[in-house]
Design a protein around this motif. Structure first.
Motif, short mmCIF file in Angstrom:
data_model
loop_
_atom_site.label_atom_id
_atom_site.label_comp_id
_atom_site.label_asym_id
_atom_site.label_seq_id
_atom_site.Cartn_x
_atom_site.Cartn_y
_atom_site.Cartn_z
N ASN A 94 28.17 42.06 43.71
CA ASN A 94 29.11 41.85 44.81
C ASN A 94 30.34 41.06 44.36
O ASN A 94 31.47 41.33 44.79
N ASP A 95 30.12 40.05 43.49
CA ASP A 95 31.25 39.27 42.99
C ASP A 95 32.17 40.15 42.14
O ASP A 95 33.40 40.05 42.22
N LYS A 96 31.58 41.02 41.32
CA LYS A 96 32.38 41.91 40.49
C LYS A 96 33.19 42.87 41.35
O LYS A 96 34.40 43.08 41.11
N ILE A 97 32.55 43.42 42.36
CA ILE A 97 33.25 44.33 43.27
C ILE A 97 34.38 43.61 43.98
O ILE A 97 35.51 44.12 44.08
N ASP A 98 34.10 42.40 44.48
CA ASP A 98 35.13 41.62 45.18
C ASP A 98 36.32 41.36 44.26
O ASP A 98 37.48 41.50 44.68
N GLY A 99 36.03 40.96 43.01
CA GLY A 99 37.11 40.67 42.08
C GLY A 99 37.99 41.87 41.79
O GLY A 99 39.21 41.78 41.80
N LEU A 100 37.35 43.00 41.55
CA LEU A 100 38.12 44.21 41.25
C LEU A 100 38.90 44.69 42.47
O LEU A 100 40.04 45.15 42.35
N GLN A 101 38.32 44.57 43.66
CA GLN A 101 39.01 44.98 44.87
C GLN A 101 40.20 44.07 45.18
O GLN A 101 41.19 44.51 45.77
N LEU A 102 40.11 42.81 44.77
CA LEU A 102 41.21 41.88 44.98
C LEU A 102 42.33 42.06 43.96
O LEU A 102 43.40 41.45 44.10
N GLY A 103 42.08 42.87 42.93
CA GLY A 103 43.14 43.15 41.98
C GLY A 103 42.91 42.66 40.57
O GLY A 103 43.82 42.70 39.74
N ALA A 104 41.67 42.22 40.25
CA ALA A 104 41.37 41.84 38.87
C ALA A 104 41.40 43.10 37.99
O ALA A 104 41.04 44.19 38.43
N ASP A 105 41.83 42.93 36.75
CA ASP A 105 41.90 44.06 35.81
C ASP A 105 40.62 44.21 35.00
O ASP A 105 40.36 45.28 34.46
N ASP A 106 39.83 43.16 34.91
CA ASP A 106 38.55 43.22 34.21
C ASP A 106 37.72 42.02 34.66
O ASP A 106 38.25 41.07 35.25
N TYR A 107 36.42 42.07 34.36
CA TYR A 107 35.49 41.04 34.82
C TYR A 107 34.49 40.81 33.70
O TYR A 107 33.79 41.73 33.29
N LEU A 108 34.45 39.60 33.18
CA LEU A 108 33.60 39.28 32.03
C LEU A 108 32.68 38.13 32.39
O LEU A 108 33.14 37.06 32.81
N THR A 109 31.38 38.37 32.27
CA THR A 109 30.39 37.38 32.67
C THR A 109 30.05 36.45 31.50
O THR A 109 29.82 36.89 30.38
N LYS A 110 30.02 35.14 31.79
CA LYS A 110 29.61 34.14 30.80
C LYS A 110 28.10 34.19 30.62
O LYS A 110 27.37 34.47 31.58
N PRO A 111 27.61 33.88 29.42
CA PRO A 111 28.37 33.64 28.18
C PRO A 111 28.84 34.95 27.57
O PRO A 111 28.22 36.00 27.76
N PHE A 112 29.94 34.89 26.83
CA PHE A 112 30.49 36.09 26.20
C PHE A 112 30.96 35.72 24.80
O PHE A 112 31.24 34.55 24.49
N ALA A 113 31.07 36.72 23.96
CA ALA A 113 31.59 36.53 22.61
C ALA A 113 33.12 36.52 22.67
O ALA A 113 33.73 37.31 23.40
N LEU A 114 33.72 35.62 21.92
CA LEU A 114 35.18 35.55 21.91
C LEU A 114 35.81 36.84 21.39
O LEU A 114 36.89 37.24 21.82
#
Length: 228
Positions: A85-105
């Motif tokens: 739901n957070d990913k969907i909300d972010g993309l619907q609000l206009g985010a271009d990508d969504y990266l969940t922590k932890p992630f590789a640099l």
């Protein structure tokens, strides 16, 4: 390219900034919503790396403010909140990508450059321009296989104009995106013109640059008549 890191965990913000700086990006970090909103009022950024769990509010409020003002800064959400739901909300609000922590640099850097390409309508790291080949991510320019020896700043200017092909880019925009915070620079300086003049001379050793246009009293434009 100018990157704003909105992250309250200072150690992570520093790690990201150091890594991206080594990759050729200009980075500035802020730690909360208030600082982020103040920053985007003053400076123009190509990319924002946006944490959601900030001490004075939800990062989504920053994203909403950006899109409401039609600010073109691309946004990659970086957060521990990995629920669908957070990913969907972010993309619907206009985010271009969504990266969940932890992630590789390295993954962050790959996603960042993919977003930059996508927002400028470019599908490959290799860009062909009037006989020149620009390797966007590797800081290399060649003509008929021969290396064009550009400085880092000359390449940055060339890359930014190429990414914004067929658009007039003002001297102020080049200053912001290549040198960073405009408040720290002398707006009366002709250093932009000097770098552009040197860049054009180096390109002209290989081929005519009639497509590299100076728009008097405004800035510069690279004209491309057939989209790549």
């Amino acid at each position: 390219m100018n990157v704003l890191i909105v992250e309250d965990y200072q150690e992570l913000a520093n790690e990201i900034a150091v890594f991206l700086t080594k990759s050729g990006y200009l980075c500035k970090s802020v730690r909360n919503c208030e600082q982020a909103l103040e920053e985007i009022e003053v400076n123009e950024y190509d990319i924002m790396l946006l944490d959601l769990g900030l001490p004075d509010g939800d990062g989504f409020s920053i994203l909403q403010a950006l899109r409401k003002k039609h600010v073109k800064t691309a946004v990659i959400v970086i957060t521990a909140r990995g629920e669908l739901n957070d990913k969907i909300d972010g993309l619907q609000l206009g985010a271009d990508d969504y990266l969940t922590k932890p992630f590789a640099l390295t993954e962050l850097a790959a996603r960042l450059f993919a977003v930059i390409r996508r927002t400028h309508g470019i599908t490959s790291n290799l860009f062909e321009l009037h006989g020149f080949t620009i390797q966007l991510q590797d800081y290399k320019v060649t003509y008929a296989g021969e290396h064009v020896n550009l400085t880092k700043k000359e390449f940055d200017i060339f890359q930014y104009l190429v990414l914004n092909k067929n658009r007039v880019i003002t001297r102020l925009q080049l200053t912001e995106h290549i040198w960073g915070d405009v408040l720290e620079l002398n707006s009366d300086s002709n250093f932009i013109d000097v770098h552009v003049r040197n860049l054009r001379k180096k390109l002209e050793k290989f081929s005519s640059t009639t497509w590299f246009e100076t728009v008097r009293n405004v800035g510069y434009r690279i004209n491309i008549y057939h989209e790549n």
